[in-house]
Design a protein around this motif. Structure first.
Motif, PDB file in Angstrom:
ATOM      1  N   LYS A 217       0.835  -1.192   0.000  1.00 54.00           N
ATOM      2  CA  LYS A 217       0.000   0.000   0.000  1.00 54.00           C
ATOM      3  C   LYS A 217       0.871   1.245   0.000  1.00 54.00           C
ATOM      4  N   PRO A 219       0.533   5.672  -0.426  1.00 54.34           N
ATOM      5  CA  PRO A 219      -0.428   6.787  -0.459  1.00 54.34           C
ATOM      6  C   PRO A 219      -0.690   7.224  -1.901  1.00 54.34           C
ATOM      7  N   VAL A 222      -6.647  10.055  -4.616  1.00 53.85           N
ATOM      8  CA  VAL A 222      -7.854   9.362  -5.072  1.00 53.85           C
ATOM      9  C   VAL A 222      -8.394   9.959  -6.369  1.00 53.85           C
ATOM     10  N   VAL A 253      -4.832   8.245   0.101  1.00 52.07           N
ATOM     11  CA  VAL A 253      -5.301   7.017   0.754  1.00 52.07           C
ATOM     12  C   VAL A 253      -4.280   5.908   0.503  1.00 52.07           C
ATOM     13  N   GLN A 287     -14.302  11.866   2.663  1.00 53.85           N
ATOM     14  CA  GLN A 287     -13.714  11.414   3.914  1.00 53.85           C
ATOM     15  C   GLN A 287     -14.781  11.260   4.978  1.00 53.85           C
ATOM     16  N   TYR A 291     -11.576   7.290   7.597  1.00 51.37           N
ATOM     17  CA  TYR A 291     -11.746   6.461   6.413  1.00 51.37           C
ATOM     18  C   TYR A 291     -12.031   7.331   5.188  1.00 51.37           C
ATOM     19  N   ALA A 292     -11.706   6.769   4.033  1.00 56.49           N
ATOM     20  CA  ALA A 292     -12.144   7.329   2.755  1.00 56.49           C
ATOM     21  C   ALA A 292     -13.278   6.458   2.245  1.00 56.49           C
ATOM     22  N   LEU A 365      -7.495   5.672   6.265  1.00 51.94           N
ATOM     23  CA  LEU A 365      -6.647   6.755   5.777  1.00 51.94           C
ATOM     24  C   LEU A 365      -5.223   6.665   6.289  1.00 51.94           C
TER      25      LEU A 365
END
Length: 371
Positions: A217, A219, A222, A253, A287, A291-292, A365
Motif C-alpha cells: 500500500k 499513499p 484518489v 489514501v 472522507q 476512512y475514505a 486513511l
C-alpha cells in the motif's frame, strides 16, 4: 486447475505442516515484549519495596508478568524464560536476604512450579488460539478460491466457445457480406474483452490469496485513481453518463492502486450490466472520519432483495443474458471486490436507493490496522 498447483511452496495449508517447533520460535518483537514486561514488573516491585517494607508483593506481580509474556509472544520459549527470570528475580532481589540467592526457602520450589505451570498453560492456550485463527483464515481462503473457480469455470468457457464459433464462421464462409463480417468481429472483440476482465479478476484474487504475497500500500491521490477508472469506463460504455464527485482538497489514501482500480471497474461494470436500465452513474469519494468512502450509485433497476445476503460471497446464481450465454455472473466480480477491500482492512456494503443501487466501501486513511 492450473491456477493453484498442489505444491508445498504454493499451498498455505501444506506450508503450515513445515513450521518450526513453537518452542524454538524467536523474534526480535517477542524479545522486546518480554524485556519490556519484565522491566515494568521490576520497576513496579522496586516502587512497592520503597513504599512498603513487607515482603510478598513481588510474587503476584511476576506471575502477572509471566502470564502477559506467555500470552503476547509466540511459542513457549519466552514464556518459560520469563518464568525462570521471575523466580530468580523474586529470590535474588525481592526476598530477604536481598541481593543474594537463598535456595533454602520453603516456598521456592512451589514458586518455580507455579510460574512454570502458568507459562506452559498460557503458552499452550495462546498457541492453540493462533493455530485455530490461522486454520480459520486458510479455510476462508480455500472457500473463496473454491467459489471463484466454481463461478469462473463457465465464464471462461463461454467466451472462448463464442470466439471459436465466430472465427470458424469467417473462415468457412468467405462470401459473407461486409456488414455481417463486421458484426461477427465486433462480437468476437466483445467476448475477448469479457475474457480479459475475467482473467484480471482471477489474477487479482490469486494475488490476494497467495500466502507469500502481501499487497503493497502506497499513499495515492484518489482523484487520479478515479480519473483512470472513468477514462477506461467511457471507452467501453460511451453511451452511459458518469459523473465524478471528489473532495476539493487532495485526499491521499494508502492502497494498492491497481487492485482498487479493479474494484471500481467491477462496480461500474455491474452498475451497467446488472442495472440493465442504467443511464447515469455517480462515482464519488469523500472522507468519513479516519476512512475514505468510495461510492458507486446508479439509476438502474436495483438489487433483488433476496440476493443482498449473498451478494459478495461468490455464491450467487448465474443470471442468463437474453442470448442464454450466461455471462452475466455478478457474484465473481463482487467477491473479488470484497476480497480486495478486506485485504486493505476496509469494509464494503450494498443497498438499494430510491432509484437504482449504491455500492460503497471504506478504506483506512492510515497504515494502522483498524480492528
Amino acid at each position: 486447475m492450473f491456477l493453484y498447483p498442489i505444491d508445498n511452496r504454493e499451498c498455505p495449508i501444506l506450508q503450515s505442516s513445515k513450521h518450526r517447533s513453537p518452542f524454538f520460535s524467536f523474534s526480535a518483537r517477542d524479545f522486546a515484549v518480554t524485556a519490556g514486561i519484565l522491566a515494568c514488573a521490576i520497576e513496579l516491585c522496586v516502587i512497592l519495596s520503597i513504599a512498603d517494607s513487607i515482603d510478598g508483593f513481588a510474587y503476584p506481580i511476576f506471575v502477572l508478568a509471566v502470564l502477559l509474556v506467555s500470552r503476547l509472544t509466540t511459542g513457549y520459549f519466552f514464556g518459560i524464560l520469563a518464568a525462570l527470570f521471575s523466580v530468580i528475580g523474586i529470590n535474588y532481589i525481592f526476598t530477604y536476604p536481598y541481593w543474594a540467592f537463598n535456595f533454602t526457602l520453603s516456598g521456592y520450589p512451589l514458586t518455580f512450579l507455579t510460574m512454570l505451570c502458568v507459562s506452559l498453560i498460557t503458552c499452550t492456550m495462546t498457541t492453540k488460539l493462533k493455530q485455530q485463527e490461522r486454520i480459520r483464515a486458510e479455510s476462508e481462503k480455500e472457500k473463496m478460491r473454491a467459489n471463484l473457480l466454481r463461478s469462473v469455470s463457465h465464464d471462461i468457457r463461454t467466451p472462448l466457445t463464442s470466439i471459436v464459433g465466430v472465427t470458424s464462421t469467417l473462415l468457412e464462409t468467405p462470401n459473407l457480406p461486409i456488414a455481417e463480417q463486421r458484426q461477427l468481429l465486433e462480437d468476437a472483440r466483445d467476448e475477448a474483452q469479457w475474457l480479459i476482465r475475467v482473467v484480471e479478476n482471477l489474477l487479482s484474487i490469486t494475488r490476494i490469496g497467495d500466502a507469500r504475497a502481501q499487497i503493497t500500500k502506497q499513499p495515492e491521490v484518489v482523484e487520479e485513481i478515479l480519473g483512470e477508472v472513468v477514462q477506461k469506463f467511457r471507452k467501453r460504455f460511451p453511451d452511459v453518463s458518469i459523473r465524478v464527485a471528489a473532495p476539493s482538497d487532495l485526499l491521499f489514501v494508502p492502497m494498492d492502486a491497481i487492485l482498487i482500480e479493479q474494484v471500481l471497474s467491477n462496480l461500474l461494470e455491474n452498475a451497467v450490466i446488472h442495472g440493465e436500465t442504467t443511464t447515469n452513474i455517480l462515482l464519488s469519494v469523500h472522507q468519513e472520519g479516519k476512512y475514505a468512502c468510495f461510492s458507486v450509485q446508479d439509476n438502474g433497476k436495483g438489487i433483488p432483495p433476496k440476493e443482498l445476503p449473498t451478494l459478495f460471497d461468490g455464491s450467487m446464481k448465474r443470471n442468463e443474458t437474453p442470448a442464454g450465454d450466461g455471462k452475466r455472473n455478478m457474484g465473481l466480480g463482487l467477491s473479488v471486490c470484497m476480497a480486495i477491500v478486506r485485504a486493505h482492512s476496509g469494509t464494503m456494503e450494498a443497498k438499494n436507493m430510491g432509484a437504482g443501487a449504491e455500492f460503497s466501501f471504506l478504506l483506512p486513511l492510515s497504515e494502522e490496522e483498524l480492528k
